[in-house]
Design a protein around this motif. Structure first.
Motif, mmCIF file in Angstrom:
data_model
loop_
_atom_site.group_PDB
_atom_site.id
_atom_site.type_symbol
_atom_site.label_atom_id
_atom_site.label_comp_id
_atom_site.label_asym_id
_atom_site.label_seq_id
_atom_site.Cartn_x
_atom_site.Cartn_y
_atom_site.Cartn_z
ATOM 1 N N UNK A 96 -14.509 -14.168 -9.404
ATOM 2 C CA UNK A 96 -13.896 -12.860 -9.141
ATOM 3 C C UNK A 96 -13.380 -12.218 -10.434
ATOM 4 N N UNK A 97 -14.247 -12.180 -11.420
ATOM 5 C CA UNK A 97 -13.858 -11.649 -12.729
ATOM 6 C C UNK A 97 -14.664 -10.406 -13.125
ATOM 7 N N UNK A 98 -15.272 -9.754 -12.148
ATOM 8 C CA UNK A 98 -16.127 -8.613 -12.461
ATOM 9 C C UNK A 98 -15.333 -7.305 -12.575
ATOM 10 N N UNK A 99 -14.275 -7.171 -11.759
ATOM 11 C CA UNK A 99 -13.547 -5.903 -11.723
ATOM 12 C C UNK A 99 -12.259 -6.080 -10.935
ATOM 13 N N UNK A 100 -11.307 -5.211 -11.184
ATOM 14 C CA UNK A 100 -10.088 -5.118 -10.373
ATOM 15 C C UNK A 100 -10.046 -3.713 -9.782
ATOM 16 N N UNK A 101 -9.995 -3.624 -8.460
ATOM 17 C CA UNK A 101 -9.948 -2.313 -7.807
ATOM 18 C C UNK A 101 -9.460 -2.495 -6.375
ATOM 19 N N UNK A 102 -9.176 -1.372 -5.727
ATOM 20 C CA UNK A 102 -8.699 -1.394 -4.348
ATOM 21 C C UNK A 102 -9.873 -1.451 -3.372
ATOM 22 N N UNK A 103 -9.568 -1.726 -2.114
ATOM 23 C CA UNK A 103 -10.591 -1.724 -1.067
ATOM 24 C C UNK A 103 -11.247 -0.341 -0.956
ATOM 25 N N UNK A 104 -10.429 0.709 -0.956
ATOM 26 C CA UNK A 104 -11.003 2.042 -0.776
ATOM 27 C C UNK A 104 -11.874 2.440 -1.959
ATOM 28 N N UNK A 235 -10.749 -13.932 1.027
ATOM 29 C CA UNK A 235 -10.009 -15.205 1.036
ATOM 30 C C UNK A 235 -9.202 -15.404 -0.240
ATOM 31 N N UNK A 236 -9.843 -15.245 -1.383
ATOM 32 C CA UNK A 236 -9.183 -15.548 -2.655
ATOM 33 C C UNK A 236 -8.133 -14.512 -3.034
ATOM 34 N N UNK A 237 -8.191 -13.323 -2.455
ATOM 35 C CA UNK A 237 -7.161 -12.319 -2.714
ATOM 36 C C UNK A 237 -6.045 -12.357 -1.680
ATOM 37 N N UNK A 238 -6.058 -13.370 -0.807
ATOM 38 C CA UNK A 238 -4.958 -13.577 0.133
ATOM 39 C C UNK A 238 -4.927 -12.625 1.306
ATOM 40 N N UNK A 239 -6.079 -12.166 1.777
ATOM 41 C CA UNK A 239 -6.105 -11.300 2.948
ATOM 42 C C UNK A 239 -5.512 -12.012 4.152
ATOM 43 N N UNK A 240 -4.787 -11.242 4.972
ATOM 44 C CA UNK A 240 -4.192 -11.806 6.195
ATOM 45 C C UNK A 240 -5.033 -11.483 7.430
ATOM 46 N N UNK A 299 -10.135 10.473 8.681
ATOM 47 C CA UNK A 299 -9.824 9.106 9.139
ATOM 48 C C UNK A 299 -9.264 8.231 8.022
ATOM 49 N N UNK A 300 -9.345 8.689 6.796
ATOM 50 C CA UNK A 300 -8.909 7.869 5.660
ATOM 51 C C UNK A 300 -7.457 7.390 5.777
ATOM 52 N N UNK A 301 -6.477 8.244 6.161
ATOM 53 C CA UNK A 301 -5.094 7.756 6.237
ATOM 54 C C UNK A 301 -4.925 6.556 7.170
ATOM 55 N N UNK A 302 -5.637 6.556 8.302
ATOM 56 C CA UNK A 302 -5.523 5.431 9.231
ATOM 57 C C UNK A 302 -6.016 4.143 8.578
ATOM 58 N N UNK A 303 -7.170 4.208 7.944
ATOM 59 C CA UNK A 303 -7.724 2.986 7.348
ATOM 60 C C UNK A 303 -6.947 2.554 6.108
ATOM 61 N N UNK A 304 -6.374 3.494 5.398
ATOM 62 C CA UNK A 304 -5.520 3.129 4.267
ATOM 63 C C UNK A 304 -4.305 2.340 4.745
ATOM 64 N N UNK A 307 -5.498 -1.186 5.379
ATOM 65 C CA UNK A 307 -5.751 -1.877 4.114
ATOM 66 C C UNK A 307 -4.440 -2.385 3.526
ATOM 67 N N UNK A 308 -3.411 -1.547 3.539
ATOM 68 C CA UNK A 308 -2.106 -1.951 2.990
ATOM 69 C C UNK A 308 -1.508 -3.116 3.784
ATOM 70 N N UNK A 309 -1.801 -3.176 5.060
ATOM 71 C CA UNK A 309 -1.240 -4.229 5.910
ATOM 72 C C UNK A 309 -1.905 -5.580 5.675
ATOM 73 N N UNK A 310 -3.214 -5.581 5.435
ATOM 74 C CA UNK A 310 -3.959 -6.831 5.398
ATOM 75 C C UNK A 310 -4.441 -7.254 4.009
#
Length: 317
Positions: A96-104, A235-240, A299-304, A307-310
């Motif tokens: 997991x060393x290719x990039x750092x970015x958010x889900x969105x 998994x490695x980023x600790x998703x719940x 729909x973006x606000x709902x999915x954001x 994302x913040x929750x999990x």
């Protein structure tokens, strides 16, 4: 954080049901809504879904994709082993060393990917993600983890982009299957496995191969692709996300299992429970592909919020 989930609310159907041209009739599910999602008869091109025998130019490119995939996806290609000098996929991409970015950000990046294995889709990838998620959201409004799972299930396809190493399509997309045991005939374009070195290896060409019955899919090496990569990212980023959500991400392309009912002898009890949710998900993943676009900004606000929750704000990829 522990997330509890209810079992899917649909009438029990054999997990080992064989796929057929009429399988859309077997996919009606109970819902809290009167107008549940209905699987269409035809894809956006006016042909049956997952029809790999049609005579057209797109099917020729899809078949060539599977020829390359079936020849090249071997145990040695997939395995994690320090004894093998060439870097293997799980070892390399598990860093997991290719990039750092958010889900969105990854959702938006995915629009640069064209899936050469898919005979049913030529729309932007983010539209497929949102179409799947919104269809599930309508029928299962209380299963927010499932909405998010649908949104992110294909994000692993970014490994075919140059900034992620530019893996060939046959190592990124398409149906997945176990390596290290016999290639079941339910695999699409099975004939091309005869050119795979593992096909003739006596250690690998029996029904269970190097595995034992009931060992659990977590102990089975799958052909490398976007499913396994996105599972590692989560998994490695600790998703719940609950176990069922991570199972869907990891095995949603495993059509020989969830649609043809093969390889079930390798499953354990947890796999069998999670497979029920994968059966729910697959209907929306396959049949929600449409030319009618979802309003992304609406729909973006709902999915954001999901994302913040999990997930953490930024992930290692």
């Amino acid at each position: 954080m522990t997330i509890s989930i209810d079992k899917p609310m649909f009438e029990e159907v054999s997990a080992f049901q064989k796929k057929s041209e009429n399988n859309t009739r077997d996919l009606t599910m109970a819902s809290e809504h009167d107008e549940a999602f209905l699987a269409p008869e035809m894809n956006a091109f006016g042909r049956q879904f997952r029809n790999y025998d049609a005579e057209n130019e797109r099917q020729k490119s899809v078949e060539e994709f599977y020829r390359l995939q079936h020849i090249n996806q071997t145990v040695d290609f997939v395995r994690v082993s320090k004894l093998i000098r060439v870097k293997k996929m799980r070892a390399e991409y598990g860093k997991l060393d290719k990039m750092v970015m958010s889900i969105w950000e990854c959702c938006e990046l995915l629009n640069d990917v064209v899936d050469e294995s898919d005979p049913d889709l030529d729309e932007p990838q983010i539209q497929h993600l949102l179409q799947s998620a919104e269809a599930i959201r309508k029928d299962y409004p209380n299963e927010e983890w499932l909405h998010l799972t649908a949104l992110i299930h294909d994000l692993g396809k970014v490994i075919t982009l140059p900034q992620f190493g530019g893996l060939p399509q046959w190592a990124t997309v398409g149906d997945t299957f176990p390596v290290g045991c016999a290639f079941d005939e339910s695999n699409v374009h099975h004939k091309y496995f005869s050119e795979n070195p593992d096909f003739h290896n006596q250690a690998y060409n029996t029904k269970s191969g190097i595995y034992t019955e009931g060992c659990g899919l977590n102990n089975v090496m799958m052909s490398w692709g976007h499913d396994d990569y996105m599972y590692l990212v989560a998994k490695e980023n600790g998703s719940t996300l609950p176990s069922a959500g991570q199972f869907i991400i990891r095995y949603h392309s495993f059509y020989p299992l969830h649609t043809a009912g093969e390889y079930t002898h390798l499953m354990n009890e947890e796999d069998k429970e999670n497979l029920k949710w994968l059966h729910v998900f697959n209907k929306y993943d396959l049949y929600s592909k449409s030319k009618v676009h979802v309003d992304v900004e609406k729909v973006k606000p709902y999915y954001m919020s999901l994302i913040r929750k999990y997930f953490p704000e930024n992930l290692r990829w």
